[in-house]
Write an enzyme that holds these catalytic residues in place. Structure first.
Site, short mmCIF file in Angstrom:
data_model
loop_
_atom_site.label_atom_id
_atom_site.label_comp_id
_atom_site.label_asym_id
_atom_site.label_seq_id
_atom_site.Cartn_x
_atom_site.Cartn_y
_atom_site.Cartn_z
N CYS A 16 0.81 -1.22 0.00
CA CYS A 16 0.00 0.00 0.00
C CYS A 16 0.84 1.26 0.00
CB CYS A 16 -0.95 -0.01 1.20
SG CYS A 16 -2.28 -1.24 1.04
N LYS A 19 0.55 3.50 -3.15
CA LYS A 19 -0.66 4.27 -3.46
C LYS A 19 -0.31 5.68 -3.94
CE LYS A 19 -4.34 2.45 -0.48
NZ LYS A 19 -5.28 2.80 0.61
N SER A 46 -17.18 10.93 1.35
CA SER A 46 -16.44 10.90 2.61
C SER A 46 -15.12 10.14 2.53
CB SER A 46 -17.31 10.27 3.72
OG SER A 46 -17.57 8.91 3.45
N ASP A 66 -8.89 -3.59 -4.52
CA ASP A 66 -7.58 -3.20 -4.00
C ASP A 66 -6.52 -4.12 -4.59
OD1 ASP A 66 -5.42 -2.24 -2.34
OD2 ASP A 66 -6.94 -1.60 -0.91
N GLY A 137 -11.54 -13.65 -12.69
CA GLY A 137 -10.84 -12.38 -12.54
C GLY A 137 -10.39 -11.83 -13.88
N HIS A 138 -9.35 -10.99 -13.83
CA HIS A 138 -8.84 -10.33 -15.03
C HIS A 138 -7.33 -10.21 -14.91
CE1 HIS A 138 -8.93 -7.82 -18.58
NE2 HIS A 138 -8.23 -6.88 -17.96
N SER A 139 -6.63 -10.39 -16.04
CA SER A 139 -5.17 -10.30 -16.05
C SER A 139 -4.70 -9.47 -17.23
CB SER A 139 -4.55 -11.70 -16.11
OG SER A 139 -4.94 -12.37 -17.30
N ASP A 222 -10.27 1.12 8.07
CA ASP A 222 -9.07 0.30 8.24
C ASP A 222 -7.84 1.15 7.99
OD1 ASP A 222 -9.27 0.44 5.47
OD2 ASP A 222 -8.97 -1.70 5.13
#
Length: 328
Positions: A16, A19, A46, A66, A137-139, A222
């Site tokens: 992270c 980011k 928010s 994420d 999913g996706h790749s 979180d």
């Protein structure tokens, strides 16, 4: 780590900490919220952890995504950490994850797909622990490896955890220790493995969310890439309050203080500190403490406005003052 390759060496950042800085991100998304709807309970305004849409009566869908570059060298552990981190956004809203899809970027001509399979296996195993289905999913072919999940969950609208529901007088509970960022940065630089950090990052926030809801909490977030102070600033701003942090009460992963002392601080952490500095009264907190409180976490714990059994109380919310954050 398979075949001796260090995954963290194939990415410019890690976890992270890669980011986009919070201040820059807010400028980019300003004014891009969708037209208002009574069914969109939580949207962009928010800066909460996930979107929430009412689908029927008291039932709502929680949606999030994420993904990030490698935070550790072991592909299986990276997959577990990334999955736990993605699922965390649903738990942070008081929801229960139902289904996830994988998001994978892979330098196919540089790294063998055997490593990618281990990453996906790690994500699958954490999803199994969360009782969350994985539906494909996706790749994409990408110069840097990246992995994460888009997760859909479900929640009761009357029992949501939101970052705009804080009120003065509530204590602040933190369910995981800080210091993951500096330990991950040390790992990237030296190859040292910190099993204590991996254990924290792969722990699901499910039990913490359940405990918070059982205790009657309505406000939480979180703690991930913007650090404790960054996420708390967003919570305080959204709730129209200020927050006091008792620096001596904040727990840290073993080795974190030594890592910051030795200079293993990511650029993401320093950008976090720059962003919240104008909004913070640091009191007598020294530079190392400031950096640790702003440390860019990966798959960190929940910060709950309320008392959570078993979690340390690290501060409290107070009426809005000159600063949104006060360190004591």
């Amino acid at each position: 780590m398979l075949d001796g390759r260090r995954l963290t060496q194939y990415a410019h950042g890690g976890g992270c900490a890669c980011k986009i800085p919070p201040g820059e991100l807010e400028e980019v998304v300003a004014g891009l919220g969708a037209p208002g709807s009574a069914d969109l309970i939580v949207g962009l305004d928010s800066g909460d952890d996930a979107a929430v849409v009412r689908i029927s009566g008291d039932t709502a869908v929680v949606a999030t995504a994420d993904f990030f570059t490698p935070v550790v060298d072991d592909p299986y552990d990276w997959g577990r950490i990334a999955a736990a981190n993605a699922l965390s956004d649903v738990y942070a809203m008081g929801g229960r994850p139902l289904v996830a899809v994988n998001l994978l970027a892979w330098p196919r001509e540089v790294l063998p797909f055997e490593l990618a399979r281990e990453v996906l296996r790690g994500g699958r195993d954490v999803a199994v622990l969360a009782e969350c289905h994985i539906g494909g999913g996706h790749s994409v072919d990408d110069p840097e490896p990246k992995y994460g999940m888009a997760v859909t969950g479900i929640a009761e609208t009357a029992r949501l955890l939101r970052n705009d529901r804080g009120r003065p007088g509530l204590p602040l509970s933190l369910t995981k220790p800080l210091g993951l960022g500096v330990l991950n940065n040390r790992h990237k630089a030296t190859g040292e493995v910190f099993e204590q950090a991996i254990a924290v990052m792969t722990e699901l926030n499910k039990d913490a969310a359940d405990a918070a809801l059982k205790a009657g909490a309505t406000c939480a977030t979180d703690v991930t890439g913007f650090g404790l102070l960054g996420h708390l600033h967003k919570l305080a701003r959204a709730s129209g309050v200020s927050a006091v942090i008792d620096a001596g009460a904040v727990p840290y992963v073993d080795g974190a203080r030594e890592a910051v002392r030795d200079g293993y601080v990511s650029g993401g952490t320093r950008r976090n500190l720059d962003w919240i500095a104008p909004h913070t009264d640091f009191g007598s907190a020294g530079e190392d403490t400031r950096l640790l409180l702003a440390d860019a976490q990966t798959s960190g714990g929940l910060l709950v406005a309320g008392e959570v059994p078993g979690a340390p109380i690290v501060g409290e919310l107070i009426p809005a003052g000159d600063h949104s954050l006060v360190i004591r």
